[in-house]
Design a protein around this motif. Structure first.
Motif, PDB file in Angstrom:
ATOM      1  N   PRO A  28      52.692  32.784  38.956  1.00 56.08           N
ATOM      2  CA  PRO A  28      52.963  31.413  39.376  1.00 56.08           C
ATOM      3  C   PRO A  28      52.657  31.161  40.856  1.00 56.08           C
ATOM      4  O   PRO A  28      52.747  32.079  41.682  1.00 56.08           O
ATOM      5  CB  PRO A  28      54.470  31.255  39.129  1.00 56.08           C
ATOM      6  CG  PRO A  28      54.819  32.302  38.148  1.00 56.08           C
ATOM      7  CD  PRO A  28      53.884  33.444  38.391  1.00 56.08           C
ATOM      8  N   SER A  29      52.312  29.923  41.155  1.00 57.78           N
ATOM      9  CA  SER A  29      52.029  29.525  42.531  1.00 57.78           C
ATOM     10  C   SER A  29      52.069  28.014  42.607  1.00 57.78           C
ATOM     11  O   SER A  29      51.632  27.334  41.674  1.00 57.78           O
ATOM     12  CB  SER A  29      50.626  29.995  42.927  1.00 57.78           C
ATOM     13  OG  SER A  29      50.242  29.443  44.174  1.00 57.78           O
ATOM     14  N   THR A  30      52.597  27.494  43.686  1.00 56.74           N
ATOM     15  CA  THR A  30      52.468  26.055  43.970  1.00 56.74           C
ATOM     16  C   THR A  30      51.625  25.883  45.222  1.00 56.74           C
ATOM     17  O   THR A  30      50.513  25.345  45.186  1.00 56.74           O
ATOM     18  CB  THR A  30      53.862  25.407  44.172  1.00 56.74           C
ATOM     19  OG1 THR A  30      54.587  25.528  42.953  1.00 56.74           O
ATOM     20  CG2 THR A  30      53.735  23.931  44.532  1.00 56.74           C
ATOM     21  N   ARG A  31      52.142  26.375  46.343  1.00 56.45           N
ATOM     22  CA  ARG A  31      51.501  26.139  47.630  1.00 56.45           C
ATOM     23  C   ARG A  31      50.149  26.832  47.773  1.00 56.45           C
ATOM     24  O   ARG A  31      49.172  26.243  48.243  1.00 56.45           O
ATOM     25  CB  ARG A  31      52.413  26.593  48.778  1.00 56.45           C
ATOM     26  CG  ARG A  31      53.459  25.585  49.163  1.00 56.45           C
ATOM     27  CD  ARG A  31      54.684  26.287  49.709  1.00 56.45           C
ATOM     28  NE  ARG A  31      55.340  26.986  48.624  1.00 56.45           N
ATOM     29  CZ  ARG A  31      56.269  26.431  47.859  1.00 56.45           C
ATOM     30  NH1 ARG A  31      56.691  25.230  48.105  1.00 56.45           N
ATOM     31  NH2 ARG A  31      56.795  27.089  46.843  1.00 56.45           N
ATOM     32  N   THR A  32      50.099  28.098  47.419  1.00 57.68           N
ATOM     33  CA  THR A  32      48.871  28.853  47.696  1.00 57.68           C
ATOM     34  C   THR A  32      47.705  28.299  46.881  1.00 57.68           C
ATOM     35  O   THR A  32      46.638  27.993  47.421  1.00 57.68           O
ATOM     36  CB  THR A  32      49.088  30.347  47.398  1.00 57.68           C
ATOM     37  OG1 THR A  32      50.201  30.799  48.169  1.00 57.68           O
ATOM     38  CG2 THR A  32      47.855  31.165  47.755  1.00 57.68           C
ATOM     39  N   ARG A  33      47.916  28.142  45.580  1.00 54.55           N
ATOM     40  CA  ARG A  33      46.806  27.677  44.746  1.00 54.55           C
ATOM     41  C   ARG A  33      46.403  26.246  45.097  1.00 54.55           C
ATOM     42  O   ARG A  33      45.221  25.933  45.256  1.00 54.55           O
ATOM     43  CB  ARG A  33      47.172  27.762  43.255  1.00 54.55           C
ATOM     44  CG  ARG A  33      45.998  27.451  42.339  1.00 54.55           C
ATOM     45  CD  ARG A  33      46.360  27.612  40.874  1.00 54.55           C
ATOM     46  NE  ARG A  33      47.379  26.684  40.455  1.00 54.55           N
ATOM     47  CZ  ARG A  33      47.171  25.422  40.087  1.00 54.55           C
ATOM     48  NH1 ARG A  33      45.944  24.923  40.079  1.00 54.55           N
ATOM     49  NH2 ARG A  33      48.166  24.641  39.719  1.00 54.55           N
ATOM     50  N   LEU A  34      47.404  25.378  45.267  1.00 52.73           N
ATOM     51  CA  LEU A  34      47.054  23.981  45.503  1.00 52.73           C
ATOM     52  C   LEU A  34      46.525  23.740  46.910  1.00 52.73           C
ATOM     53  O   LEU A  34      45.690  22.859  47.115  1.00 52.73           O
ATOM     54  CB  LEU A  34      48.262  23.089  45.189  1.00 52.73           C
ATOM     55  CG  LEU A  34      48.589  23.077  43.682  1.00 52.73           C
ATOM     56  CD1 LEU A  34      49.894  22.338  43.418  1.00 52.73           C
ATOM     57  CD2 LEU A  34      47.461  22.451  42.876  1.00 52.73           C
ATOM     58  N   SER A  35      46.953  24.528  47.880  1.00 50.48           N
ATOM     59  CA  SER A  35      46.377  24.334  49.225  1.00 50.48           C
ATOM     60  C   SER A  35      44.943  24.859  49.274  1.00 50.48           C
ATOM     61  O   SER A  35      44.093  24.263  49.935  1.00 50.48           O
ATOM     62  CB  SER A  35      47.253  24.934  50.324  1.00 50.48           C
ATOM     63  OG  SER A  35      47.424  26.312  50.146  1.00 50.48           O
ATOM     64  N   PHE A  36      44.645  25.941  48.556  1.00 51.27           N
ATOM     65  CA  PHE A  36      43.244  26.366  48.454  1.00 51.27           C
ATOM     66  C   PHE A  36      42.412  25.298  47.726  1.00 51.27           C
ATOM     67  O   PHE A  36      41.275  25.003  48.113  1.00 51.27           O
ATOM     68  CB  PHE A  36      43.124  27.700  47.697  1.00 51.27           C
ATOM     69  CG  PHE A  36      43.136  28.922  48.582  1.00 51.27           C
ATOM     70  CD1 PHE A  36      42.137  29.145  49.522  1.00 51.27           C
ATOM     71  CD2 PHE A  36      44.138  29.879  48.456  1.00 51.27           C
ATOM     72  CE1 PHE A  36      42.136  30.289  50.325  1.00 51.27           C
ATOM     73  CE2 PHE A  36      44.153  31.023  49.266  1.00 51.27           C
ATOM     74  CZ  PHE A  36      43.142  31.230  50.195  1.00 51.27           C
ATOM     75  N   THR A  37      42.980  24.745  46.670  1.00 54.08           N
ATOM     76  CA  THR A  37      42.264  23.732  45.892  1.00 54.08           C
ATOM     77  C   THR A  37      41.965  22.504  46.755  1.00 54.08           C
ATOM     78  O   THR A  37      40.822  22.022  46.824  1.00 54.08           O
ATOM     79  CB  THR A  37      43.115  23.324  44.661  1.00 54.08           C
ATOM     80  OG1 THR A  37      43.336  24.485  43.866  1.00 54.08           O
ATOM     81  CG2 THR A  37      42.418  22.259  43.827  1.00 54.08           C
ATOM     82  N   THR A  38      42.988  22.020  47.431  1.00 55.47           N
ATOM     83  CA  THR A  38      42.804  20.848  48.293  1.00 55.47           C
ATOM     84  C   THR A  38      41.817  21.155  49.416  1.00 55.47           C
ATOM     85  O   THR A  38      40.941  20.333  49.726  1.00 55.47           O
ATOM     86  CB  THR A  38      44.162  20.397  48.857  1.00 55.47           C
ATOM     87  OG1 THR A  38      44.986  20.033  47.751  1.00 55.47           O
ATOM     88  CG2 THR A  38      44.026  19.213  49.797  1.00 55.47           C
ATOM     89  N   ALA A  39      41.937  22.342  50.003  1.00 56.14           N
ATOM     90  CA  ALA A  39      41.004  22.732  51.074  1.00 56.14           C
ATOM     91  C   ALA A  39      39.565  22.687  50.548  1.00 56.14           C
ATOM     92  O   ALA A  39      38.661  22.170  51.213  1.00 56.14           O
ATOM     93  CB  ALA A  39      41.350  24.123  51.590  1.00 56.14           C
TER      94      ALA A  39
END
Ligand code: NCD
Length: 282
Positions: A48-59
């Motif tokens: 699971p991940s919220t911040r790491t995956r979504l911040s890479f995605t947004t970046a």
């Protein structure tokens, strides 16, 4: 160019870290530009991940790239028993970079040994979380204005926190940084509060334990209180990779010492800088 994997913070050099931080701060000041058009970022998360995956995605999107991947293994052939190695062989064909989180220590290195594109370790078991370290360093720099000459107190699951492991290794590259690591099951952190410039609070890594009783006892052993925060020196900050459980109560959130939500926001510019680096923009 050798493939630019990011597997462990142990290989970081200070000048390189400074380049990443400067680029991240440039994004924070001037906004993003499309330096990665036609690139495909792959996020492959076995945990699971919220911040790491979504911040890479947004970046990735902010830099003009496209993003593919999975956020759990249930919908993939891993659920049919496909190996990590075969999965990595496949996704090397589908994306220009592999961002992977996996429950096993050493899995990122195994992936890098096979991948034909750069691998970024987004967390391998209790071992390492190097992109979080870069994020933590940007956070400290934003909070204190420097990366030398400070004291950091780390409180929590020191043994199983990959965030602590990666950061503690890297801080040795900076001058006169004093680190105190406290497992609250074994020792009180209160005597160190007044002296610290940065206090990193991490949760119990319950997914690494088989003993529910041990987890419950660990959880009950610490809760950073408003009274704790009031003992901190002026300008000192509380940081955390998040998610939080009971160790960081919401009563802290509006205090000037609380810096963890600002910290989370730095994830996008830091990971944008890292994506540019591994994909050879600079
Ligand atoms: C951390 C992780 O996954 O190691 N989370 C994160 O990346 N922000 C910390 C944690 O899960 O406790």
């Amino acid at each position: 160019m050798n493939t630019r994997h990011i597997i462990t913070s142990e290989t970081f050099a200070r000048p390189w870290i400074e380049q990443i931080i400067n680029r991240a701060e440039q994004f924070m000041q001037d906004g993003f530009v499309h330096t990665l058009p036609n690139k495909i970022i792959g996020t492959y998360f076995f945990e699971p991940s919220t911040r790491t995956r979504l911040s890479f995605t947004t970046a990735g999107y902010r830099l003009g790239a496209e993003v593919v991947g999975f956020d759990n293994v249930a919908g993939t052939s891993i659920a049919k028993g496909e190996s990590l190695e075969d999965t990595i062989r496949m996704v090397s064909n589908y994306s220009d970079v592999i961002i992977m989180r996996h429950p096993e220590t050493g899995s990122a290195k195994r992936a890098a040994d096979i991948a034909t594109v750069p691998v970024i370790n987004a967390g391998d078991g209790a071992n390492q979380h190097p992109s979080q370290t870069l994020l933590d360093l940007v956070t400290i720099k934003q909070a204190l204005g420097r990366l030398d000459d400070f004291k950091i107190l780390m409180i929590g699951d020191i043994e199983y926190s990959r965030v602590v492991h990666s950061l503690a290794d890297t801080l040795k590259l900076f001058n006169n940084v004093e680190q105190v690591l406290i497992n609250p099951m074994k020792e009180s952190y209160q005597p160190y509060l007044a002296d610290a410039d940065i206090i990193l609070v991490t949760r119990v890594q319950h997914e690494r334990y088989s003993d529910a009783q041990a987890v419950a006892e660990f959880k009950e052993s610490y809760c950073f209180s408003v009274a704790d925060a009031q003992q901190m020196k002026s300008g000192a900050k509380i940081i955390s990779p998040l998610p939080r459980l009971s160790e960081l109560p919401t009563t802290l959130d509006l205090l000037p010492q609380a810096y963890y939500f600002q910290q989370a926001a730095f994830g996008v510019p830091v990971r944008a800088a890292l994506l540019e680096y591994v994909l050879g923009v600079w």
